[in-house]
Design an enzyme around this catalytic site. Structure first.
Site, short mmCIF file in Angstrom:
data_model
loop_
_atom_site.label_atom_id
_atom_site.label_comp_id
_atom_site.label_asym_id
_atom_site.label_seq_id
_atom_site.Cartn_x
_atom_site.Cartn_y
_atom_site.Cartn_z
N GLU A 1 39.60 -22.44 29.61
CA GLU A 1 40.59 -23.38 29.09
C GLU A 1 40.04 -24.80 28.97
O GLU A 1 40.44 -25.56 28.10
CB GLU A 1 41.82 -23.41 29.99
CG GLU A 1 42.64 -22.14 30.00
CD GLU A 1 43.48 -21.97 28.75
OE1 GLU A 1 43.62 -22.94 27.98
OE2 GLU A 1 43.98 -20.85 28.54
N LYS B 1 43.12 -29.24 32.00
CA LYS B 1 43.92 -28.09 31.59
C LYS B 1 43.92 -27.06 32.71
O LYS B 1 42.89 -26.76 33.30
CB LYS B 1 43.37 -27.48 30.30
CG LYS B 1 43.54 -28.34 29.08
CD LYS B 1 43.30 -27.56 27.79
CE LYS B 1 44.43 -26.59 27.54
NZ LYS B 1 44.26 -25.88 26.25
N GLU C 1 45.05 -22.63 15.24
CA GLU C 1 44.06 -22.66 16.32
C GLU C 1 43.16 -21.43 16.24
O GLU C 1 43.65 -20.32 16.04
CB GLU C 1 44.73 -22.63 17.71
CG GLU C 1 45.45 -23.87 18.14
CD GLU C 1 46.02 -23.70 19.55
OE1 GLU C 1 45.55 -22.81 20.30
OE2 GLU C 1 46.95 -24.46 19.90
N GLU D 1 38.56 -30.38 27.80
CA GLU D 1 39.66 -31.09 28.46
C GLU D 1 39.70 -30.70 29.93
O GLU D 1 40.11 -29.59 30.28
CB GLU D 1 40.98 -30.78 27.76
CG GLU D 1 41.00 -31.21 26.29
CD GLU D 1 42.21 -30.70 25.55
OE1 GLU D 1 43.33 -31.18 25.83
OE2 GLU D 1 42.05 -29.78 24.71
#
Length: 408
Positions: free
Chosen positions: A327, A321, A264, A318
């Site tokens: 985030e 999250k 990541e 997203e």
């Protein structure tokens, strides 16, 4: 929450001046699904292909995704969440999981790796860390019994906070309290031929102290860089220095030849007021410049001949999250399939692709032990929550106020 509304969009993808040049064969992408508004996996297939990504990393083993990508040629990393480590110590349960979530999709879907847990060692939870290696061993044993161990490896992803020392890169060392556990895991990698995975985010170092950490050094922009006083190697970006610190830490324990993959890395395009640097402009520079470096097919200063196996975080924003706003804003794409920002890469022709995007409504078959998206991995829910990140950011702050002070 809008889950039941079908949204259709006519999407025009411009690869030229937008995302990955198709020649970048080594770029991977993280495909997280902690959201209630993502397109169906069937519609994600052409999206992934349009950006030239050839590798996808999941945080579970979603049957809908694995079926949708059958015969696509895209390589997959599937995952077991932290909450399943104790169960996977049982050889029978491990074999059942591999049969249902890996073997069932081979060879049509090209699954090449299984990650067991995510950032387990930096949760400081012995109930997790004690189960990590046994779970990895059980999954590998299951692969061996099914004659799949030659095509599917087993590993786990670590936070950069497993390091006690990261500067200078030549002095990279693992935390002393983790050395015993880490050595056993590294021995497993060496015996099975699996890579060491690390999640690395220069964003956290900049966010912790934007006045001292030079933005050009973290965004791969032109700068004078630093010279490691021991190795005399020159570094012009923080990510490469972090990667080489990991190589040095591995070397210090006698595992110099282990391959390192970046599972990541990324940069958010939006954040809270105190999340300095989380802007579309900086996200564009970080990911765009990173992809250009990968395209050059050169390694780090310490490992110039090793390929950069990097998975960009992430495919989509997203919306479910938890944690700070950043985030929910690491995605290259919005849920409707349009770019979150332009990466400004030139070189490929425009590609038009008209698709229907909207919240996925297909139920699919739930794989054995598969958890719901909102809890797909206790280590994945919040990438900014690992306790050691601020400590590492502090180490880089000392570097930047010294060797890079002229750049700030």
């Amino acid at each position: 929450m809008g889950c039941n509304r079908l949204l259709c969009y006519s999407v025009l993808f411009f690869v030229s001046g937008f995302l990955f040049p198709t020649m970048v064969a080594s770029v991977g992408i993280n495909y997280g699904q902690i959201a209630n508004n993502l397109p169906s996996p069937e519609n994600v297939v052409p999206l992934v292909k349009s950006i030239g990504a050839t590798k996808v990393k999941l945080y579970d083993a979603d049957s809908r995704v694995l079926k949708a990508f059958a015969n696509s040629g895209v390589e997959f990393i599937v995952a077991l969440g932290n909450e399943y480590l104790a169960k996977m110590r049982d050889p029978d349960k491990a074999q059942a999981w591999v049969k249902s979530n890996v073997q069932a999709y081979l060879p049509a879907t090209k699954i090449t790796c299984i990650t067991v847990g995510n950032e387990v060692l930096t949760f400081n939870d012995t109930s997790l860390s004690d189960n990590l290696l046994p779970a990895m061993q059980s999954i590998h044993t299951a692969l061996v019994s099914l004659n799949l161990d030659k095509q599917v490896t087993v590993t786990t992803a670590h936070s950069l906070a497993v390091l006690e020392t990261s500067y200078p890169p030549s002095a990279g060392a693992f935390r002393q309290d983790l050395t015993g556990c880490m050595t056993q895991i590294l021995n497993f990698h060496a015996k099975t031929g699996s890579p060491f995975l690390i999640n690395a985010y220069p964003f956290f170092a900049y966010k912790a102290n934007p006045k001292q950490v030079p933005i050009d050094f973290v965004l791969f922009q032109p700068n004078s860089g630093i010279v490691d006083p021991v190795s005399n190697l020159h570094y012009d970006n923080m990510l490469f220095a972090q990667i080489d610190a990991v190589y040095s830490a591995l070397d210090s324990l006698g595992y110099k030849k282990l391959p390192v993959h970046i599972s990541e890395t990324g940069w958010p395009s939006k954040g809270d007021e105190d999340e300095f640097g989380a802007t579309p402009e900086n996200a564009k520079k970080y990911n765009g410049n990173l992809i250009k470096l990968i395209a050059q097919k050169k390694g780090t200063p310490l490992r110039p001949n090793c390929d950069l196996n990097i998975y960009v975080f992430a495919l989509f924003n997203e919306n479910m999250k938890p944690g700070p706003a950043s985030e929910r804003n690491y995605g290259l794409f919005k849920p409707d399939g349009t770019p979150a920002y332009s990466l400004g890469l030139a070189g490929s022709t425009s590609v038009a692709n008209t698709s229907s995007f909207g919240p996925s409504t297909s139920a699919g078959t739930t794989p054995a032990f598969r958890s719901p998206p909102q809890s797909s991995s206790t280590g994945y829910l919040s990438i900014s929550s690992a306790g050691g990140r601020l400590r590492l950011a502090g180490a880089w702050l000392l570097l930047c106020t010294g060797g890079l002070s002229a750049l700030s």
